[in-house]
Scaffold this motif. Structure first.
Motif, short mmCIF file in Angstrom:
data_model
loop_
_atom_site.label_atom_id
_atom_site.label_comp_id
_atom_site.label_asym_id
_atom_site.label_seq_id
_atom_site.Cartn_x
_atom_site.Cartn_y
_atom_site.Cartn_z
N PRO A 87 51.35 48.85 46.36
CA PRO A 87 50.70 48.02 47.39
C PRO A 87 49.18 48.08 47.39
CG PRO A 87 52.62 49.12 48.32
CD PRO A 87 52.43 49.69 46.94
N MET A 88 48.60 49.25 47.09
CA MET A 88 47.15 49.38 47.17
C MET A 88 46.43 48.79 45.96
SD MET A 88 46.68 50.56 50.13
CE MET A 88 44.91 50.80 50.06
N TRP A 89 47.17 48.38 44.93
CA TRP A 89 46.55 47.83 43.72
C TRP A 89 45.68 46.63 44.05
CZ3 TRP A 89 47.50 43.04 41.13
CH2 TRP A 89 46.97 42.95 39.84
N ARG A 90 46.15 45.77 44.94
CA ARG A 90 45.41 44.54 45.27
C ARG A 90 44.07 44.84 45.92
NH1 ARG A 90 47.92 42.13 50.64
NH2 ARG A 90 47.78 40.17 49.50
N TYR A 91 43.94 46.00 46.56
CA TYR A 91 42.67 46.38 47.18
C TYR A 91 41.77 47.14 46.20
CZ TYR A 91 45.54 45.20 51.19
OH TYR A 91 46.37 44.55 52.06
N TRP A 92 42.36 48.02 45.42
CA TRP A 92 41.58 48.77 44.44
C TRP A 92 40.83 47.82 43.51
CZ3 TRP A 92 40.01 53.62 43.24
CH2 TRP A 92 40.57 54.68 43.96
N ARG A 93 41.49 46.80 43.03
CA ARG A 93 40.87 45.92 42.04
C ARG A 93 39.76 45.07 42.65
NH1 ARG A 93 44.11 40.75 41.60
NH2 ARG A 93 43.62 40.78 39.38
N ARG A 94 39.65 45.06 43.98
CA ARG A 94 38.62 44.26 44.64
C ARG A 94 37.53 45.11 45.28
NH1 ARG A 94 43.58 41.45 45.31
NH2 ARG A 94 43.40 39.21 44.85
N LEU A 95 37.53 46.40 45.05
CA LEU A 95 36.50 47.25 45.66
C LEU A 95 35.11 46.85 45.15
CD1 LEU A 95 38.11 50.81 45.51
CD2 LEU A 95 37.87 49.33 47.51
N PRO A 96 34.11 46.82 46.04
CA PRO A 96 32.76 46.46 45.59
C PRO A 96 32.12 47.61 44.82
CG PRO A 96 32.71 47.12 47.90
CD PRO A 96 34.16 47.12 47.49
N PRO A 97 31.28 47.31 43.83
CA PRO A 97 30.55 48.37 43.14
C PRO A 97 29.39 48.87 43.98
CG PRO A 97 29.88 46.24 42.30
CD PRO A 97 30.99 45.97 43.29
N LYS A 98 28.77 49.94 43.55
CA LYS A 98 27.60 50.47 44.24
C LYS A 98 26.51 49.40 44.31
CE LYS A 98 28.48 55.26 42.87
NZ LYS A 98 28.03 56.40 42.07
N GLY A 99 25.90 49.29 45.47
CA GLY A 99 24.84 48.31 45.65
C GLY A 99 25.31 47.00 46.27
N LYS A 100 26.63 46.82 46.42
CA LYS A 100 27.15 45.58 46.98
C LYS A 100 27.97 45.85 48.24
CE LYS A 100 27.17 42.45 43.03
NZ LYS A 100 27.95 41.43 42.30
N ILE A 101 28.25 44.76 48.95
CA ILE A 101 29.04 44.81 50.18
C ILE A 101 30.36 44.10 49.95
CG2 ILE A 101 29.14 44.11 52.61
CD1 ILE A 101 26.06 44.17 52.63
N GLY A 102 31.45 44.74 50.31
CA GLY A 102 32.75 44.12 50.23
C GLY A 102 33.33 43.99 51.63
N ILE A 103 33.70 42.78 52.02
CA ILE A 103 34.27 42.54 53.34
C ILE A 103 35.74 42.16 53.17
CG2 ILE A 103 34.12 41.23 55.49
CD1 ILE A 103 31.22 40.68 54.90
N PHE A 104 36.61 42.92 53.80
CA PHE A 104 38.05 42.69 53.72
C PHE A 104 38.55 42.18 55.07
CE2 PHE A 104 37.12 45.57 50.30
CZ PHE A 104 38.00 45.21 49.28
N LEU A 105 39.02 40.95 55.09
CA LEU A 105 39.54 40.36 56.31
C LEU A 105 40.95 40.88 56.55
CD1 LEU A 105 38.06 38.32 58.13
CD2 LEU A 105 39.51 36.54 57.19
N GLY A 106 41.10 41.71 57.55
CA GLY A 106 42.39 42.35 57.81
C GLY A 106 42.56 43.63 57.02
N GLY A 107 42.12 43.61 55.78
CA GLY A 107 42.16 44.80 54.94
C GLY A 107 43.57 45.33 54.73
#
Length: 492
Positions: A87-107
């Motif tokens: 289940p967590m694969w879909r989130y791991w592959r979308r993690l932001p790299p250092k220096g960026k912002i990642g916003i997860f709606l609902g997460g």
């Protein structure tokens, strides 16, 4: 927990207009500093009740800051590809790299909370999901990520009024979906599940901020100010916040008596028996992976070993039995710049196979507790906590349908020297030997201790290690194939 978010906070247009310009400028400055220093990523989880304004808040943040350096993810139900992985694969592959912002709606909170609210899972299932999320967020924080979590709350009456208002106008009617009304029907249960989840997962590393969502101006300003405060605090931290934890106690010293010393490296197999067994076990492996039962599983193989121990040869004997469309080999070297900008497990999550497929890692996530430990590429606290993170990672793989097996190919120091010298004398094998390989021999005992520690701390029934006596390459290859066939027969 949600009572204070139902007080009817309102912000006048004049107050809002007076505060927004300075907030936007400060947010942009902080975002630029984050991008220039690349010290850490910012992960913003934007959760909340339906109708509380999550999408609107996401849009306003993209308007206030530079959207080129913001990655937004509004994930719905898992796709077929995602259902075939943990289940967590879909989130791991979308993690932001250092220096960026990642916003997860609902997460990673939305699905378990709604499942509990809709009666699709019990209290224990919700607690287990929150425990997995806690470990995930703790690992991200230990790797340096700044995690901010905002829950936009809306009372039941306010939610009803918002849905009715949207439906009353032709231009906005499309914004209210059957799923919205379903959540409203289960409002009380969803609220209880959400309140429980937030209490369980609001930590010093990743605290929750609950914001009333009824008034858009109040909501936008509150979220923007919280985002700015979090960024400023981390950017000003010296040393970085994630290094504040003291190192765990060191592992015990075994006085030179190691698990590897118990192996009989003198075992041999003659060429005739080798060729007979090779054909036998390759054929058996091929038939096992063609079973219908394997279509609902995945196979993940890990090969570690001393330099020149024969990992490549053993892997080739395994893949010779497989359909080329069924497997993939992932060779692991020093991390690239892209990989260094992410948590260390990220580059392994991205290579996980779908069900019915095989992935073979030629070296793996164990580099953190082997070469990085011995060579000092990470801190003692980093590699000591990695054992627990690796065990958790492998447990998620198994829970997602994978069969995980790990092989360590062991040779003695004299045999390694013979193979090094043979490689230097053979033109088409010279690429296999580097100056680093020679330097590693100077730390042989340190590597031995690291290997014994990792086997002791990460070998389990669900993801076992097999130590392979590899002074004789033929014996090593047959043991790998035989062990793999036995494991598949037990599981399938």
């Amino acid at each position: 927990m949600f009572q204070s978010a139902e007080l009817g906070h309102r912000l006048s247009k004049d107050d809002y207009d007076a505060q927004v310009p300075a907030l936007r400028e400060a947010l942009l400055d902080a975002q630029m500093e984050l991008g220039e220093t690349r010290r850490f990523p910012l992960i913003l989880v934007l959760g909340g009740m339906e109708g509380a304004g999550k999408g609107e808040t996401l849009n306003i943040l993209n308007e206030w800051m530079d959207p080129r350096f913001i990655e937004t993810h509004a994930l719905g139900p898992p796709s077929d590809e995602e259902r075939e992985r943990p289940p967590m694969w879909r989130y791991w592959r979308r993690l932001p790299p250092k220096g960026k912002i990642g916003i997860f709606l609902g997460g990673w909170y939305a699905l378990p909370i709604l499942a509990r609210g809709y009666g699709q899972g019990g209290h224990a299932e919700l607690d287990q999901a929150m425990d997995r999320i806690l470990r995930f967020e703790r690992m991200l924080a230990d790797e340096g990520a700044l995690i901010l979590k905002v829950w936009l709350h809306l009372s039941k009456q306010a939610q009803l009024e918002r849905f009715q208002a949207l439906e009353s106008k032709k231009a906005t009617r499309w914004r209210v979906t059957p799923e919205d009304w379903r959540q409203h029907e289960h409002y009380d249960a969803v609220r209880r599940a959400a309140e429980h989840a937030l209490r369980q997962t609001s930590t010093a590393d990743a605290p929750w901020l609950v914001v009333e969502g009824a008034d858009a101006r109040y909501r936008h300003l509150s979220v923007g100010q919280a985002l700015l405060a979090g960024l400023r605090q981390r950017l000003a931290a010296d040393p970085p916040q994630h290094s504040r934890r003291p190192a765990p106690p060191a592992l015990p010293v075994t006085n030179g008596l190691t698990l590897l010393h118990s192996l009989d490296l003198s075992v041999r197999i003659n060429k005739k028996d080798y060729e007979k067994d090779l054909e036998k076990y390759q054929g058996r492996l091929n038939l096992l992976l063609r079973k219908k039962a394997f279509a609902k599983r995945a196979l993940i193989l890990v090969f570690e070993g001393f330099d020149a121990a024969g990992k490549g040869g053993a892997i080739r004997r395994v893949t010779a039995a497989l359909d080329a469309r069924q497997y993939r080999i992932v060779p692991i070297a020093a991390p690239s710049d892209e990989e260094r900008a992410q948590p260390y497990l990220w580059r392994f999550w991205r290579h996980l196979p779908r069900l019915g497929r095989v992935v073979i890692f030629d070296r793996s996530w164990y580099g953190r507790v082997l070469v990085e430990r011995v060579e000092g590429y990470c801190t003692e606290a980093d590699w000591l906590r990695a054992y627990g993170e690796i065990n958790d990672f492998e447990e998620q793989l198994v829970r997602g349908g994978a069969l995980v097996h790990k092989f360590f190919l062991a040779i003695d120091k004299d045999e390694q020297l013979r193979r090094f010298e043979a490689r230097q004398k053979t033109g088409f094998k010279r690429f296999k030997i580097t100056d680093e390989d020679w330097r590693n021999r100077e730390k042989w005992e340190d590597y031995e201790q690291a290997v014994c520690d990792l086997v002791d701390r990460t070998s389990s029934d669900i993801a076992p290690w097999t130590l392979v006596e590899a002074n004789d390459k033929r014996h090593a290859r047959i043991k790998v194939l035989k062990t793999l066939c036995k494991r598949l027969e037990e599981e399938l």
